[in-house]
Scaffold this active site. Structure first.
Site, PDB file in Angstrom:
ATOM      1  N   GLN A   1      -4.364   4.318  16.269  1.00 44.52           N
ATOM      2  CA  GLN A   1      -5.697   2.825  15.456  1.00 44.52           C
ATOM      3  C   GLN A   1      -6.543   2.895  16.704  1.00 44.52           C
ATOM      4  O   GLN A   1      -6.532   2.933  17.939  1.00 44.52           O
ATOM      5  CB  GLN A   1      -5.217   1.751  15.249  1.00 44.52           C
TER       6      GLN A   1
ATOM      7  N   THR B   1     -10.493   3.748  10.485  1.00 46.50           N
ATOM      8  CA  THR B   1      -9.970   3.707  11.666  1.00 46.50           C
ATOM      9  C   THR B   1      -9.430   4.172  12.919  1.00 46.50           C
ATOM     10  O   THR B   1      -9.241   3.486  14.268  1.00 46.50           O
ATOM     11  CB  THR B   1      -9.749   2.028  11.094  1.00 46.50           C
TER      12      THR B   1
ATOM     13  N   GLY C   1     -17.906  14.860  -8.640  1.00 48.29           N
ATOM     14  CA  GLY C   1     -18.027  13.451  -9.347  1.00 48.29           C
ATOM     15  C   GLY C   1     -16.696  13.844 -10.648  1.00 48.29           C
ATOM     16  O   GLY C   1     -16.400  13.278 -10.841  1.00 48.29           O
ATOM     17  N   ASN C   2     -16.412  15.182 -11.351  1.00 48.98           N
ATOM     18  CA  ASN C   2     -15.880  15.158 -13.319  1.00 48.98           C
ATOM     19  C   ASN C   2     -14.422  14.905 -11.850  1.00 48.98           C
ATOM     20  O   ASN C   2     -13.617  14.329 -12.916  1.00 48.98           O
ATOM     21  CB  ASN C   2     -16.516  16.278 -12.883  1.00 48.98           C
TER      22      ASN C   2
ATOM     23  N   PHE D   1     -11.721  12.122  -2.583  1.00 49.67           N
ATOM     24  CA  PHE D   1     -13.183  13.219  -2.149  1.00 49.67           C
ATOM     25  C   PHE D   1     -13.764  14.608  -3.018  1.00 49.67           C
ATOM     26  O   PHE D   1     -12.590  15.451  -2.740  1.00 49.67           O
ATOM     27  CB  PHE D   1     -13.637  13.274  -1.113  1.00 49.67           C
ATOM     28  N   ASP D   2     -14.104  14.614  -4.175  1.00 52.77           N
ATOM     29  CA  ASP D   2     -14.407  15.819  -4.751  1.00 52.77           C
ATOM     30  C   ASP D   2     -15.346  15.835  -5.425  1.00 52.77           C
ATOM     31  O   ASP D   2     -16.143  14.641  -5.732  1.00 52.77           O
ATOM     32  CB  ASP D   2     -12.630  16.328  -5.669  1.00 52.77           C
TER      33      ASP D   2
ATOM     34  N   ARG E   1       3.485   0.287  10.339  1.00 50.96           N
ATOM     35  CA  ARG E   1       4.323   0.129  11.164  1.00 50.96           C
ATOM     36  C   ARG E   1       4.664  -0.768  12.112  1.00 50.96           C
ATOM     37  O   ARG E   1       5.943  -1.654  12.295  1.00 50.96           O
ATOM     38  CB  ARG E   1       4.249   0.735  12.640  1.00 50.96           C
TER      39      ARG E   1
ATOM     40  N   ASP F   1      -3.613   4.328  -1.945  1.00 51.54           N
ATOM     41  CA  ASP F   1      -4.475   4.577  -0.864  1.00 51.54           C
ATOM     42  C   ASP F   1      -4.948   5.992  -0.734  1.00 51.54           C
ATOM     43  O   ASP F   1      -4.254   6.636   0.179  1.00 51.54           O
ATOM     44  CB  ASP F   1      -3.837   4.407   0.669  1.00 51.54           C
ATOM     45  N   MET F   2      -5.559   6.663  -1.626  1.00 52.04           N
ATOM     46  CA  MET F   2      -5.867   7.986  -1.639  1.00 52.04           C
ATOM     47  C   MET F   2      -6.545   8.782  -1.382  1.00 52.04           C
ATOM     48  O   MET F   2      -6.607   9.720  -1.020  1.00 52.04           O
ATOM     49  CB  MET F   2      -5.631   8.154  -3.705  1.00 52.04           C
ATOM     50  N   LYS F   3      -7.311   7.951  -1.216  1.00 50.71           N
ATOM     51  CA  LYS F   3      -9.329   8.259  -0.501  1.00 50.71           C
ATOM     52  C   LYS F   3      -8.728   9.368  -1.393  1.00 50.71           C
ATOM     53  O   LYS F   3      -9.910  10.870  -0.242  1.00 50.71           O
ATOM     54  CB  LYS F   3      -8.962   9.237   1.144  1.00 50.71           C
TER      55      LYS F   3
ATOM     56  N   LYS G   1       0.857  -0.896   0.116  1.00 55.15           N
ATOM     57  CA  LYS G   1       0.415  -0.353   0.127  1.00 55.15           C
ATOM     58  C   LYS G   1       0.988   1.186   0.386  1.00 55.15           C
ATOM     59  O   LYS G   1       1.825   0.967   0.997  1.00 55.15           O
ATOM     60  CB  LYS G   1      -0.846  -0.523   0.951  1.00 55.15           C
TER      61      LYS G   1
END
Length: 234
Positions: free
Chosen positions: A188, A116, A68-69, A65-66, A209, A61-63, A33
Site C-alpha cells: 500500500q 491504493t 455493460g451486458n 470491469f467488462d 494483513r 471485492d470483485m472489481k 471482505k
C-alpha cells in the site's frame, strides 16, 4: 464490541482458512471482505456461509470491469446471494450496468477510483491521464457517483476531498489502505490510520494483513475497534 465501520479483509488462500479466521475473530468482527484472490478457493461459498449461518455482513471485492451486458449479468448473478457490497471499476458504463444488475436487491455498488497500491509513477507506466493523483481520484469519484454508484472505494488520503463533493451526499466512502500505527505498509502506498480515515469522512475502513497476519488476530481487531470507539467519544 463489533462495529461495522471495520471491515476485515479475508485475503487468505481459501475458504477453510477464511472461516477459521472468522471463527477466531468471533463476535469482535461483524463485516468481512472477500476478494478476487479467493474466488477459486471457495470465496462465494464462504461469503454465503458467513452471511446466512453467522449473520455477518459481506463485501464482495470483485472489481468487475467488462462490457455493460457482461457486467449486468454478472452482478445479477451475484446479487442472488444477498450480500452487502460489491465493487466494480468506476467507469460510468460499468457502474450503470452494475446498478441494472443489482436492481430490486439491497446490494450496494461501490466504484473503484484508483487502487491504493498505485502512485503517480504507476499511472504513468499505464499511460493514464496526467495530473495529481488526488485530483484524478476525486474526478473519478464524482463521475461514478453521477452514474449511480452507491459509494466509492478510495484511499483514506482522498476521503475528505470526496466527502466534500455534492455528489457524495448520502453516499458511502470505503477506504482500504488503512494501517494501524506501527503496521507494515506492505504494497500500500496511500495510507492512513483507522481513526484519521473515519475522521476524514470514510464510512468503513478495510483492514487485512495487520489483523489476519497478527500473532493474535482478535486482539489486533479489538485494537482497531478501540481506536474507532475512542474517536466516537471525542
Amino acid at each position: 464490541m463489533s462495529d461495522d465501520r471495520l471491515i476485515v479483509a479475508l485475503d487468505v488462500p481459501n475458504a477453510l482458512q477464511g472461516l477459521a479466521m472468522a471463527e477466531e475473530l468471533g463476535d469482535a468482527v461483524s463485516f468481512y471482505k472477500i476478494g478476487l484472490g479467493m474466488l477459486t478457493g471457495g470465496g462465494l461459498a464462504l461469503a454465503n456461509e458467513l452471511k446466512q449461518e453467522h449473520g455477518k455482513r459481506i463485501f464482495l471485492d470483485m472489481k468487475l470491469f467488462d462490457i455493460g451486458n457482461t457486467v449486468e449479468n454478472a452482478v445479477r448473478g451475484l446479487a442472488q446471494f444477498d450480500l452487502d457490497f460489491l465493487t466494480v471499476h468506476g467507469d460510468p458504463h460499468v457502474v450503470r450496468a452494475a446498478k441494472e444488475g443489482a436492481a430490486s436487491k439491497d446490494l450496494k455498488i461501490l466504484a473503484v477510483t484508483i487502487l491504493t497500491s498505485l502512485n503517480r509513477d504507476d499511472l504513468d507506466a499505464s499511460l493514464l491521464k496526467e495530473g495529481d493523483i488526488q485530483e484524478l481520484v476525486v474526478e473519478r469519484a464524482a463521475i461514478a457517483l453521477e452514474a449511480g454508484a452507491d459509494g466509492v472505494i478510495a484511499s483514506p488520503q482522498e476521503a475528505a476531498l470526496i466527502r466534500a463533493l455534492p455528489q457524495a451526499e448520502g453516499k458511502l466512502i470505503v477506504t482500504p489502505g488503512v494501517r494501524p500505527t506501527g503496521s507494515a505498509l506492505g504494497d500500500q502506498k496511500r495510507v492512513a490510520t483507522p481513526a484519521s480515515a473515519i475522521a476524514d469522512g470514510a464510512d468503513h475502513i478495510v483492514v487485512g494483513r495487520p489483523i489476519y497476519q497478527a500473532d493474535n488476530p482478535r486482539a489486533a481487531a479489538e485494537a482497531v475497534l478501540n481506536e474507532l470507539i475512542s474517536l466516537t467519544r471525542r
